[in-house]
Design an enzyme around this catalytic site. Sequence first.
Site, short mmCIF file in Angstrom:
data_model
loop_
_atom_site.label_atom_id
_atom_site.label_comp_id
_atom_site.label_asym_id
_atom_site.label_seq_id
_atom_site.Cartn_x
_atom_site.Cartn_y
_atom_site.Cartn_z
N GLY A 51 -11.26 36.50 62.50
CA GLY A 51 -12.14 37.66 62.63
C GLY A 51 -12.92 37.91 61.35
O GLY A 51 -13.08 39.05 60.92
N HIS A 52 -13.40 36.81 60.76
CA HIS A 52 -14.19 36.92 59.53
C HIS A 52 -14.97 35.62 59.30
O HIS A 52 -14.79 34.65 60.03
CB HIS A 52 -13.28 37.22 58.32
N ALA A 53 -15.81 35.64 58.29
CA ALA A 53 -16.55 34.46 57.84
C ALA A 53 -16.37 34.35 56.33
O ALA A 53 -15.94 35.29 55.67
CB ALA A 53 -18.03 34.57 58.19
N HIS A 54 -16.72 33.19 55.80
CA HIS A 54 -16.70 32.96 54.35
C HIS A 54 -18.09 32.57 53.89
O HIS A 54 -18.83 31.89 54.59
CB HIS A 54 -15.72 31.84 54.00
N ARG A 98 -15.16 33.01 62.46
CA ARG A 98 -14.09 32.35 63.19
C ARG A 98 -13.06 33.35 63.68
O ARG A 98 -12.73 34.32 62.99
CB ARG A 98 -13.41 31.27 62.36
#
Length: 135
Positions: A51-54, A98
């Site tokens: 539940g995040h991106a980089h 993702r």
Amino acid sequence: MEKQLGKIIQLQKIADRRGNLTVAEQLKDVPFEIKRAYWVYDVPGGESRGGHAHKALYQLLVAMSGSFTVTLDDGTTKQQFLLNHPWEGLLITPGIWRTLDDFSSGAVCLCLASELYEPDDYIYDYQEFLKYKHV
């Protein structure tokens, strides 16, 4: 041709009657220097991880045991991958949102990461992610 958001990498599987072995070497099997490894396990039924991106981090996700589904999203396209073989890894590049879902009982997700933990590299809000991607 469909846009590919992630790439499945086949890791070397050494079959042995005593038990199989798989190797993941940095800059050989894994296309980046591995600076951190962690694993996710005991995920309760119905729960999600990720539940995040980089912004800068590369990751290789491997289902060490069991299975789970990874959904990748670049802001315009979504793609799902079922990870269920310990000799396959999903390469995720920076700038991809993702989520990990549908964990089987006993599933273990190994993550090999290109960087040490850096809180400022994370984007946790999907609307902020879309702004970051200029979508």
